[in-house]
Each structure stands twice: as structure tokens, then as C-alpha cells.
Design a protein around this motif. Sequence first.
Motif, mmCIF file in Angstrom:
data_model
loop_
_atom_site.group_PDB
_atom_site.id
_atom_site.type_symbol
_atom_site.label_atom_id
_atom_site.label_comp_id
_atom_site.label_asym_id
_atom_site.label_seq_id
_atom_site.Cartn_x
_atom_site.Cartn_y
_atom_site.Cartn_z
ATOM 1 N N ASN A 40 35.730 50.009 47.356
ATOM 2 C CA ASN A 40 35.584 48.632 47.831
ATOM 3 C C ASN A 40 36.318 47.699 46.862
ATOM 4 O O ASN A 40 36.814 48.141 45.817
ATOM 5 N N ASN A 41 36.384 46.433 47.184
ATOM 6 C CA ASN A 41 37.145 45.476 46.371
ATOM 7 C C ASN A 41 36.658 45.404 44.930
ATOM 8 O O ASN A 41 37.458 45.329 44.000
ATOM 9 N N GLY A 42 35.346 45.426 44.731
ATOM 10 C CA GLY A 42 34.796 45.374 43.389
ATOM 11 C C GLY A 42 35.159 46.606 42.571
ATOM 12 O O GLY A 42 35.508 46.508 41.395
ATOM 13 N N GLN A 43 35.090 47.766 43.209
ATOM 14 C CA GLN A 43 35.427 49.012 42.508
ATOM 15 C C GLN A 43 36.895 49.050 42.102
ATOM 16 O O GLN A 43 37.223 49.365 40.961
ATOM 17 N N ILE A 44 37.786 48.744 43.037
ATOM 18 C CA ILE A 44 39.212 48.832 42.713
ATOM 19 C C ILE A 44 39.597 47.773 41.695
ATOM 20 O O ILE A 44 40.425 48.022 40.815
ATOM 21 N N SER A 45 38.997 46.597 41.756
ATOM 22 C CA SER A 45 39.280 45.555 40.761
ATOM 23 C C SER A 45 38.894 46.032 39.365
ATOM 24 O O SER A 45 39.659 45.871 38.407
ATOM 25 N N ALA A 46 37.719 46.637 39.238
ATOM 26 C CA ALA A 46 37.264 47.147 37.942
ATOM 27 C C ALA A 46 38.163 48.273 37.455
ATOM 28 O O ALA A 46 38.507 48.343 36.264
ATOM 29 N N MET A 47 38.580 49.132 38.340
ATOM 30 C CA MET A 47 39.444 50.246 37.974
ATOM 31 C C MET A 47 40.820 49.748 37.503
ATOM 32 O O MET A 47 41.356 50.214 36.500
#
Length: 70
Positions: A57-64
Motif C-alpha cells: 500500500n502507499n504507506g508501505q512503499i513510502s517507508a520502503m
Amino acid sequence: MAEWRSIIERAAGSSKVIPWSSGSAKTWAYVSRIDGKWFVAQFDRATGDLVTAFVPNNGQISAMLRLMGQ
């Protein structure tokens, strides 16, 4: 199933690898773009076994991406 396996194999070839976790399992997350979408395959750090694979999701990919310095 063959198509899913192919996507996981493609992701596993990514040079974008970060330490991550899935539940209590410490993993290496292979982050890639496949057919214009982000995809992550996570492998156990100790055994190399596949733990999970998913479209983040957007939050996961942003953190990655932050972790990769991007």
C-alpha cells in the motif's frame, strides 16, 4: 499459480533489497516495479524461504523507498 511464481521470481531478482519484517519474521524485502506496479517479495533472513509477496500500500512503499534513500 505459474504467473504468481513468475512475478515472485522477477521480484527476487531486484537490486532493491532492504531489511524488513513480516510479523515476527525478520526478512529481506525485494522491492521492484513489475508492469508499472510496485511489488514486494519477502524472504526469511535465516533460511531464505519465501515469507510473503504482495503489492504494497502507499504507506508501505513510502517507508520502503525512504529506507532505500529514495
